[in-house]
Design a protein around this motif. Structure first.
Motif, mmCIF file in Angstrom:
data_model
loop_
_atom_site.group_PDB
_atom_site.id
_atom_site.type_symbol
_atom_site.label_atom_id
_atom_site.label_comp_id
_atom_site.label_asym_id
_atom_site.label_seq_id
_atom_site.Cartn_x
_atom_site.Cartn_y
_atom_site.Cartn_z
ATOM 1 N N SER A 10 110.666 78.969 75.877
ATOM 2 C CA SER A 10 111.651 78.824 76.950
ATOM 3 C C SER A 10 112.499 80.087 77.112
ATOM 4 O O SER A 10 112.887 80.431 78.216
ATOM 5 C CB SER A 10 112.577 77.645 76.676
ATOM 6 O OG SER A 10 111.826 76.502 76.351
ATOM 7 N N PHE A 11 112.850 80.724 76.001
ATOM 8 C CA PHE A 11 113.643 81.955 76.023
ATOM 9 C C PHE A 11 114.888 81.787 76.899
ATOM 10 O O PHE A 11 115.198 82.649 77.719
ATOM 11 C CB PHE A 11 112.797 83.155 76.487
ATOM 12 C CG PHE A 11 111.543 83.333 75.677
ATOM 13 C CD1 PHE A 11 111.589 83.966 74.444
ATOM 14 C CD2 PHE A 11 110.322 82.813 76.114
ATOM 15 C CE1 PHE A 11 110.446 84.101 73.660
ATOM 16 C CE2 PHE A 11 109.176 82.940 75.347
ATOM 17 C CZ PHE A 11 109.234 83.590 74.123
ATOM 18 N N ASP A 12 115.585 80.677 76.694
ATOM 19 C CA ASP A 12 116.736 80.337 77.550
ATOM 20 C C ASP A 12 118.030 80.312 76.747
ATOM 21 O O ASP A 12 118.543 79.221 76.475
ATOM 22 C CB ASP A 12 116.471 78.982 78.216
ATOM 23 C CG ASP A 12 117.550 78.630 79.228
ATOM 24 O OD1 ASP A 12 117.990 79.538 79.956
ATOM 25 O OD2 ASP A 12 117.945 77.459 79.304
ATOM 26 N N PRO A 13 118.596 81.455 76.370
ATOM 27 C CA PRO A 13 118.110 82.817 76.594
ATOM 28 C C PRO A 13 117.474 83.404 75.337
ATOM 29 O O PRO A 13 117.412 82.758 74.292
ATOM 30 C CB PRO A 13 119.418 83.582 76.888
ATOM 31 C CG PRO A 13 120.401 82.928 75.948
ATOM 32 C CD PRO A 13 119.984 81.474 75.845
ATOM 33 N N LEU A 14 117.062 84.669 75.463
ATOM 34 C CA LEU A 14 116.516 85.441 74.326
ATOM 35 C C LEU A 14 117.539 85.538 73.198
ATOM 36 O O LEU A 14 118.713 85.786 73.446
ATOM 37 C CB LEU A 14 116.196 86.855 74.823
ATOM 38 C CG LEU A 14 115.609 87.823 73.794
ATOM 39 C CD1 LEU A 14 114.126 87.563 73.613
ATOM 40 C CD2 LEU A 14 115.842 89.271 74.214
ATOM 41 N N GLY A 35 105.240 84.550 77.556
ATOM 42 C CA GLY A 35 104.989 83.576 78.626
ATOM 43 C C GLY A 35 106.163 82.620 78.726
ATOM 44 O O GLY A 35 106.327 81.745 77.869
ATOM 45 N N ILE A 36 106.981 82.827 79.716
ATOM 46 C CA ILE A 36 108.125 81.930 79.895
ATOM 47 C C ILE A 36 107.615 80.635 80.517
ATOM 48 O O ILE A 36 107.052 80.641 81.612
ATOM 49 C CB ILE A 36 109.207 82.580 80.785
ATOM 50 C CG1 ILE A 36 109.715 83.882 80.140
ATOM 51 C CG2 ILE A 36 110.357 81.608 81.032
ATOM 52 C CD1 ILE A 36 110.679 84.676 81.010
ATOM 53 N N ALA A 37 107.776 79.553 79.762
ATOM 54 C CA ALA A 37 107.226 78.275 80.206
ATOM 55 C C ALA A 37 108.153 77.635 81.235
ATOM 56 O O ALA A 37 109.338 77.454 80.979
ATOM 57 C CB ALA A 37 107.050 77.342 79.011
ATOM 58 N N ILE A 38 107.589 77.327 82.382
ATOM 59 C CA ILE A 38 108.349 76.606 83.399
ATOM 60 C C ILE A 38 108.152 75.136 83.109
ATOM 61 O O ILE A 38 107.081 74.578 83.347
ATOM 62 C CB ILE A 38 107.861 76.985 84.816
ATOM 63 C CG1 ILE A 38 108.031 78.487 85.023
ATOM 64 C CG2 ILE A 38 108.619 76.196 85.875
ATOM 65 C CD1 ILE A 38 107.370 79.023 86.272
ATOM 66 N N ASN A 39 109.182 74.528 82.516
ATOM 67 C CA ASN A 39 109.077 73.147 82.051
ATOM 68 C C ASN A 39 109.915 72.249 82.959
ATOM 69 O O ASN A 39 111.136 72.360 83.000
ATOM 70 C CB ASN A 39 109.583 73.074 80.602
ATOM 71 C CG ASN A 39 109.392 71.696 79.993
ATOM 72 O OD1 ASN A 39 109.286 70.699 80.712
ATOM 73 N ND2 ASN A 39 109.342 71.643 78.676
ATOM 74 N N VAL A 40 109.232 71.369 83.653
ATOM 75 C CA VAL A 40 109.941 70.536 84.629
ATOM 76 C C VAL A 40 110.914 69.557 83.973
ATOM 77 O O VAL A 40 111.856 69.095 84.604
ATOM 78 C CB VAL A 40 108.960 69.759 85.543
ATOM 79 C CG1 VAL A 40 108.392 70.687 86.603
ATOM 80 C CG2 VAL A 40 107.842 69.135 84.734
ATOM 81 N N PRO A 44 116.924 74.445 82.635
ATOM 82 C CA PRO A 44 117.332 75.698 81.996
ATOM 83 C C PRO A 44 118.694 76.200 82.486
ATOM 84 O O PRO A 44 119.118 75.861 83.600
ATOM 85 C CB PRO A 44 116.225 76.667 82.412
ATOM 86 C CG PRO A 44 115.682 76.116 83.674
ATOM 87 C CD PRO A 44 115.872 74.635 83.618
ATOM 88 N N LEU A 45 119.347 76.993 81.651
ATOM 89 C CA LEU A 45 120.613 77.617 82.046
ATOM 90 C C LEU A 45 120.322 78.850 82.903
ATOM 91 O O LEU A 45 120.981 79.084 83.909
ATOM 92 C CB LEU A 45 121.404 78.017 80.788
ATOM 93 C CG LEU A 45 122.749 78.701 81.024
ATOM 94 C CD1 LEU A 45 123.738 77.772 81.742
ATOM 95 C CD2 LEU A 45 123.344 79.166 79.688
ATOM 96 N N ARG A 51 115.888 85.267 82.854
ATOM 97 C CA ARG A 51 115.347 85.291 81.483
ATOM 98 C C ARG A 51 114.426 86.502 81.290
ATOM 99 O O ARG A 51 114.456 87.155 80.249
ATOM 100 C CB ARG A 51 114.595 83.983 81.193
ATOM 101 C CG ARG A 51 115.524 82.824 80.891
ATOM 102 C CD ARG A 51 114.764 81.550 80.623
ATOM 103 N NE ARG A 51 114.600 80.755 81.819
ATOM 104 C CZ ARG A 51 113.772 79.719 81.924
ATOM 105 N NH1 ARG A 51 113.021 79.372 80.912
ATOM 106 N NH2 ARG A 51 113.695 79.041 83.055
ATOM 107 N N THR A 52 113.646 86.797 82.322
ATOM 108 C CA THR A 52 112.749 87.955 82.269
ATOM 109 C C THR A 52 113.548 89.239 82.077
ATOM 110 O O THR A 52 113.228 90.070 81.217
ATOM 111 C CB THR A 52 111.933 88.053 83.583
ATOM 112 O OG1 THR A 52 111.189 86.853 83.739
ATOM 113 C CG2 THR A 52 110.989 89.246 83.566
#
Ligand SMILES: Nc1ncnc2c1ncn2[C@@H]1O[C@H](COP(=O)(O)OP(=O)(O)O)[C@@H](O)[C@H]1O
Ligand SMILES: [Mg+2]
Length: 163
Positions: A10-14, A35-40, A44-45, A51-52
């Protein structure tokens, strides 16, 4: 032959926990694709582009690091990117059961892709994006857990959310 690993999450955040896995991963693999997972199911904050950017700013000029996002099955994404390795970090024992389940499920889906784990550094044992967000939300210092620009982004985000 060049070796690419996908480092999903998720890297929300790093956090410095992530930074450590990426740095150490780059010593083992030729290329790492975050690979930042887009999780429905997760709210995310930070947006995917925020995040990228926070990840990019921690690795300026590192051409062997790619940052991307994906939806759907990790195995499908790994195949699309031509990677046979999924890289994950392991912290406390509490990570183990979930990671074992996921690695086994992914192996069932595609046994040509291997999940590999790196143990957390001692100093990052308790570092998690979730805890960092909880502390930063109430104005606590997360200086030891995230890079400076991430701490600033958290402060801005919570100032905006509370305005
Ligand atoms: N402090 C840390 N030390 C080592 N690995 C970590 C740390 N924090 C997170 N990770 C690893 O980074 C990966 C992504 O974590 P995270 O962003 O929380 O995404 P997820 O939603 O998949 O848990 C996971 O493999 C996680 O175990
Ligand atoms: Mg997590």
């Amino acid at each position: 032959m060049s070796r690419t690993a996908i480092y999903p999450g998720s890297f929300d955040p790093l956090t410095y926990g992530h930074v450590s896995i990426i740095e150490r991963g780059l010593r083992v693999f030729d290329e790492i694709i975050v690979g930042i997972a887009i999780n429905v199911r997760k709210q995310p904050l930070f947006t995917v582009s925020e995040r990228t950017e926070l990840i990019e700013r921690s690795f300026p000029g590192e051409s062997r690091l790619k940052i991307d996002s994906f939806e759907g099955l990790l195995i499908d994404y790994a195949n699309t990117r031509g990677s046979q390795v999924i890289l994950r970090g392991l912290r406390a024992v509490s990570d183990f059961e979930y990671e074992l389940q996921m690695a086994n499920m992914n192996r069932k889906l595609d046994d040509t892709i291997e999940t590999m784990f790196m143990m957390t550094e001692e100093s990052h044992f308790y570092v998690s994006s979730g805890l960092v967000k909880e502390v930063a939300r109430f104005g606590g210092s997360v200086q030891d857990q995230v890079p400076d620009h991430v701490e600033e982004a958290l402060a801005e985000k919570f100032a905006a959310n509370n305005a």
